[in-house]
Design a protein around this motif. Structure first.
Motif, PDB file in Angstrom:
ATOM      1  N   VAL A   1       0.703  -1.341   0.137  1.00 25.19           N
ATOM      2  CA  VAL A   1      -0.177   0.006  -0.162  1.00 25.19           C
ATOM      3  C   VAL A   1       0.910   1.502  -0.070  1.00 25.19           C
ATOM      4  O   VAL A   1       1.578   1.454   0.255  1.00 25.19           O
ATOM      5  CB  VAL A   1      -0.666   0.008   1.123  1.00 25.19           C
ATOM      6  N   LEU A   2       0.684   2.386  -0.846  1.00 25.99           N
ATOM      7  CA  LEU A   2       1.212   3.227  -0.939  1.00 25.99           C
ATOM      8  C   LEU A   2       0.283   4.812  -1.114  1.00 25.99           C
ATOM      9  O   LEU A   2      -1.108   4.074  -1.131  1.00 25.99           O
ATOM     10  CB  LEU A   2       2.092   3.694  -2.133  1.00 25.99           C
ATOM     11  N   SER A   3       0.429   5.934  -0.315  1.00 21.12           N
ATOM     12  CA  SER A   3      -0.450   6.602   0.058  1.00 21.12           C
ATOM     13  C   SER A   3       0.430   7.895  -1.472  1.00 21.12           C
ATOM     14  O   SER A   3       1.202   8.152  -1.934  1.00 21.12           O
ATOM     15  CB  SER A   3      -0.741   7.678   0.187  1.00 21.12           C
ATOM     16  N   GLU A   4       0.059   8.846  -2.474  1.00 22.63           N
ATOM     17  CA  GLU A   4      -0.650   9.769  -3.178  1.00 22.63           C
ATOM     18  C   GLU A   4       0.037  10.870  -2.980  1.00 22.63           C
ATOM     19  O   GLU A   4       1.659  11.171  -3.458  1.00 22.63           O
ATOM     20  CB  GLU A   4      -1.632   9.861  -4.531  1.00 22.63           C
ATOM     21  N   ALA A   5       0.007  10.777  -1.619  1.00 22.60           N
ATOM     22  CA  ALA A   5       0.254  12.355  -0.457  1.00 22.60           C
ATOM     23  C   ALA A   5       1.791  12.151  -0.729  1.00 22.60           C
ATOM     24  O   ALA A   5       2.736  13.010  -0.569  1.00 22.60           O
ATOM     25  CB  ALA A   5      -0.196  12.214   0.428  1.00 22.60           C
ATOM     26  N   SER A   6       2.191  11.100  -0.724  1.00 23.18           N
ATOM     27  CA  SER A   6       4.304  10.195   0.579  1.00 23.18           C
ATOM     28  C   SER A   6       4.394  10.287  -1.161  1.00 23.18           C
ATOM     29  O   SER A   6       5.727  11.098  -1.497  1.00 23.18           O
ATOM     30  CB  SER A   6       4.330   9.010   0.622  1.00 23.18           C
ATOM     31  N   LEU A   7       3.806   9.974  -2.721  1.00 27.16           N
ATOM     32  CA  LEU A   7       4.895   9.489  -3.569  1.00 27.16           C
ATOM     33  C   LEU A   7       4.919  11.165  -4.097  1.00 27.16           C
ATOM     34  O   LEU A   7       6.192  11.870  -4.604  1.00 27.16           O
ATOM     35  CB  LEU A   7       3.655   9.300  -4.665  1.00 27.16           C
ATOM     36  N   ALA A   8       4.206  12.289  -3.935  1.00 25.16           N
ATOM     37  CA  ALA A   8       3.994  13.937  -4.310  1.00 25.16           C
ATOM     38  C   ALA A   8       5.358  14.260  -3.379  1.00 25.16           C
ATOM     39  O   ALA A   8       5.821  15.172  -4.052  1.00 25.16           O
ATOM     40  CB  ALA A   8       2.265  14.059  -4.012  1.00 25.16           C
ATOM     41  N   ASP A   9       5.144  14.062  -1.996  1.00 28.68           N
ATOM     42  CA  ASP A   9       6.275  14.195  -1.307  1.00 28.68           C
ATOM     43  C   ASP A   9       7.293  14.282  -1.671  1.00 28.68           C
ATOM     44  O   ASP A   9       8.207  14.784  -1.587  1.00 28.68           O
ATOM     45  CB  ASP A   9       6.469  13.584   0.077  1.00 28.68           C
TER      46      ASP A   9
ATOM     47  N   ASN B   1       7.535   2.808 -10.587  1.00 34.78           N
ATOM     48  CA  ASN B   1       8.901   2.538  -9.421  1.00 34.78           C
ATOM     49  C   ASN B   1       8.584   1.516  -8.060  1.00 34.78           C
ATOM     50  O   ASN B   1       9.637   1.211  -7.809  1.00 34.78           O
ATOM     51  CB  ASN B   1       9.266   3.956  -9.291  1.00 34.78           C
ATOM     52  N   PHE B   2       6.951   1.671  -7.472  1.00 35.29           N
ATOM     53  CA  PHE B   2       7.566   1.585  -6.647  1.00 35.29           C
ATOM     54  C   PHE B   2       6.814  -0.119  -6.519  1.00 35.29           C
ATOM     55  O   PHE B   2       6.644  -0.437  -5.248  1.00 35.29           O
ATOM     56  CB  PHE B   2       7.240   2.050  -5.078  1.00 35.29           C
ATOM     57  N   ARG B   3       5.983  -0.282  -7.763  1.00 31.54           N
ATOM     58  CA  ARG B   3       5.132  -1.457  -7.458  1.00 31.54           C
ATOM     59  C   ARG B   3       3.881  -2.236  -6.272  1.00 31.54           C
ATOM     60  O   ARG B   3       3.897  -2.394  -5.633  1.00 31.54           O
ATOM     61  CB  ARG B   3       6.096  -2.357  -7.828  1.00 31.54           C
ATOM     62  N   PRO B   4       3.240  -0.469  -6.107  1.00 26.06           N
ATOM     63  CA  PRO B   4       2.181  -0.789  -5.343  1.00 26.06           C
ATOM     64  C   PRO B   4       1.098  -1.550  -5.711  1.00 26.06           C
ATOM     65  O   PRO B   4       0.490  -1.591  -7.111  1.00 26.06           O
ATOM     66  CB  PRO B   4       1.581   0.429  -4.627  1.00 26.06           C
ATOM     67  N   ASN B   5      -0.197  -2.340  -4.891  1.00 29.09           N
ATOM     68  CA  ASN B   5      -1.334  -2.954  -5.267  1.00 29.09           C
ATOM     69  C   ASN B   5      -1.856  -2.032  -5.029  1.00 29.09           C
ATOM     70  O   ASN B   5      -2.856  -1.610  -6.323  1.00 29.09           O
ATOM     71  CB  ASN B   5      -1.469  -4.187  -4.349  1.00 29.09           C
ATOM     72  N   ILE B   6      -2.104  -1.194  -4.224  1.00 34.42           N
ATOM     73  CA  ILE B   6      -2.902  -0.138  -3.349  1.00 34.42           C
ATOM     74  C   ILE B   6      -2.775   1.726  -3.644  1.00 34.42           C
ATOM     75  O   ILE B   6      -1.536   1.725  -2.828  1.00 34.42           O
ATOM     76  CB  ILE B   6      -4.034  -0.627  -2.411  1.00 34.42           C
ATOM     77  N   LEU B   7      -3.301   2.035  -4.431  1.00 31.85           N
ATOM     78  CA  LEU B   7      -2.840   3.729  -4.196  1.00 31.85           C
ATOM     79  C   LEU B   7      -3.961   3.902  -3.856  1.00 31.85           C
ATOM     80  O   LEU B   7      -4.811   3.832  -4.325  1.00 31.85           O
ATOM     81  CB  LEU B   7      -2.040   3.726  -5.465  1.00 31.85           C
ATOM     82  N   ILE B   8      -3.765   5.335  -2.682  1.00 29.57           N
ATOM     83  CA  ILE B   8      -4.134   6.024  -1.959  1.00 29.57           C
ATOM     84  C   ILE B   8      -4.660   7.098  -1.765  1.00 29.57           C
ATOM     85  O   ILE B   8      -3.684   8.203  -1.909  1.00 29.57           O
ATOM     86  CB  ILE B   8      -5.057   5.369  -0.375  1.00 29.57           C
ATOM     87  N   SER B   9      -5.614   7.897  -2.278  1.00 25.47           N
ATOM     88  CA  SER B   9      -5.831   9.397  -2.512  1.00 25.47           C
ATOM     89  C   SER B   9      -6.199   9.690  -1.263  1.00 25.47           C
ATOM     90  O   SER B   9      -7.461   9.158  -0.674  1.00 25.47           O
ATOM     91  CB  SER B   9      -6.429   9.765  -3.857  1.00 25.47           C
ATOM     92  N   GLY B  10      -5.992  11.096  -0.809  1.00 25.28           N
ATOM     93  CA  GLY B  10      -7.074  12.212  -0.402  1.00 25.28           C
ATOM     94  C   GLY B  10      -6.553  11.865   1.368  1.00 25.28           C
ATOM     95  O   GLY B  10      -7.337  12.390   2.346  1.00 25.28           O
ATOM     96  N   CYS B  11      -5.313  11.231   1.042  1.00 22.20           N
ATOM     97  CA  CYS B  11      -4.668  11.524   2.926  1.00 22.20           C
ATOM     98  C   CYS B  11      -4.047  12.083   3.270  1.00 22.20           C
ATOM     99  O   CYS B  11      -3.178  12.770   1.994  1.00 22.20           O
ATOM    100  CB  CYS B  11      -4.673   9.795   3.039  1.00 22.20           C
ATOM    101  N   ALA B  12      -3.005  12.412   4.422  1.00 20.52           N
ATOM    102  CA  ALA B  12      -1.319  13.301   4.777  1.00 20.52           C
ATOM    103  C   ALA B  12      -0.405  12.360   4.254  1.00 20.52           C
ATOM    104  O   ALA B  12      -1.146  11.207   3.935  1.00 20.52           O
ATOM    105  CB  ALA B  12      -2.188  13.360   6.331  1.00 20.52           C
ATOM    106  N   VAL B  13       0.099  13.395   3.571  1.00 20.44           N
ATOM    107  CA  VAL B  13       1.713  12.262   3.820  1.00 20.44           C
ATOM    108  C   VAL B  13       2.517  11.318   4.990  1.00 20.44           C
ATOM    109  O   VAL B  13       2.001  12.051   5.987  1.00 20.44           O
ATOM    110  CB  VAL B  13       2.909  13.994   3.328  1.00 20.44           C
ATOM    111  N   TYR B  14       2.477  10.364   4.478  1.00 23.05           N
ATOM    112  CA  TYR B  14       3.119   9.145   5.018  1.00 23.05           C
ATOM    113  C   TYR B  14       1.866   8.705   5.843  1.00 23.05           C
ATOM    114  O   TYR B  14       2.197   8.111   7.583  1.00 23.05           O
ATOM    115  CB  TYR B  14       4.196   9.578   5.379  1.00 23.05           C
TER     116      TYR B  14
END
Length: 339
Positions: free
Chosen positions: A216-224, A237-250
């Motif tokens: 699991v990875l978040s869009e916010a962490s990738l943007a940071d 580049n990080f090959r996540p199965n689930i990418l999550i939006s709308g949350c805080a960084v990390y």
């Protein structure tokens, strides 16, 4: 970026009693049925009746990586199984490229693997790569293929050989060493995650994935991370199965238990990152520098956790499913808490 949703929802724990006497007999009959059905419902959702759900985000993307180290397949929904995501005939990391000795071949050694895709074409599976003719494979690997002993991160695991045509195709594309393609079949014995990392439970298993069934990875962490890089990178580049939006960084670093759709997920550990993250997913070229060097500047573990993570930077989180179910793009992501 702020966390999505600020409200906390309490799940219902009771229902109203019947109030009209004329319907007593009907209610009694329905009540008997409810007792029978209620046992099943309680077993499946009893733990949630004493939990609170706090919305923390939304499922933005879902990916399945049928062949280890090869291109991911974006899907709109997927079945979540004990061994990872499944969509149609594609299962996450159920195919593996090996060398002549049975050792796994990944993009760490052969970065051009990231340009190979496997897709489900209905009655066949199709392998595609630049400058190569498509290779059609049967949905069911013929039982005439030998079951080979393979090795993934030092642990033996079986795989059925996909045949000479697949071997020639893989070898012809990579052009570095003879390779073969093998398939993990459902009846085969998977690898035990706790033999790879002791923080996993004895029941946690994977086929050819590195460690866990879900990343699991978040869009916010990738943007940071991209704010710190001169050349931006992708989620691929990080090959996540689930990418999550709308949350805080990390925010994903602190999510111990999640509920997505009808699936509960348990976080086990962070994902330690290696040189594979420096492979450009579009060109198959490995830089061996970024984004790994930047991640090392701010995402190293606490010294007390070096036995688990070493000196590798951490990005994304390993989860295991607590029950089977379905996850869809657009599903709310809830953090499970005690009531």
């Amino acid at each position: 970026m702020g966390a999505a949703g600020s409200s906390t929802l309490a799940l219902p724990v009771s229902c109203r009693p019947a109030q009209l006497r004329p319907f007593w007999l009907g209610a009694a009959a329905l009540g008997l049925t409810a007792v029978v059905l209620g046992t099943v419902v309680w077993r499946r959702t009893g733990s949630r009746r004493r939990r609170r759900l706090q919305r923390v985000g939304t499922v933005a993307r879902l990916w399945i990586y049928p062949v280890k180290s090869c291109k991911g397949v974006a899907v709109s929904e997927a079945e979540c199984t004990a061994l990872g995501l499944r969509s149609g005939n594609l299962r996450d990391r159920f195919w593996l490229v090996i060398d002549e000795t049975g050792n796994m071949v990944t993009a760490r050694q052969e970065p051009r693997l990231v340009m190979i895709s496997m897709t489900d074409e209905g009655d066949t599976l199709t392998l595609r790569a630049p400058s190569m003719e498509d290779l059609l494979l049967p949905l069911r690997t013929p039982t005439t293929g030998a079951v080979l002993k393979c090795r993934v991160h030092g642990l033996d695991i079986p795989g059925r050989d996909c045949g000479e045509a697949a071997a020639r195709w893989m070898t012809g594309f990579l052009k570095t060493q003879p390779c073969r393609l093998v398939h993990f079949e459902p009846h085969m014995r998977p690898r035990k995650s706790h033999q790879i990392k002791p923080v996993f439970r004895p029941a946690d298993q994977v086929a050819y994935a590195d460690t866990s069934p879900l990343l699991v990875l978040s869009e916010a962490s990738l943007a940071d991370l991209n704010c710190r890089l001169q050349q931006q990178v992708k989620a691929a580049n990080f090959r996540p199965n689930i990418l999550i939006s709308g949350c805080a960084v990390y925010a994903e670093d602190s999510w111990d238990e999640l509920c997505i759709g009808d699936v509960e997920l348990r976080r086990v550990m962070a994902c330690s990152r290696c040189v594979l993250t420096t492979v450009d997913p579009d060109t198959g070229v490995m830089s061996r520098k970024e984004p790994l060097e930047t991640l090392k500047s701010y995402r190293l573990c606490d010294p007390s956790e070096q036995k688990l993570y070493g000196k590798s930077p951490l990005f994304g989180q390993h989860f295991v499913p607590e029950n089977p179910g379905t996850i869809k793009v657009g599903d709310p992501v809830y953090l499970l808490g005690q009531s």
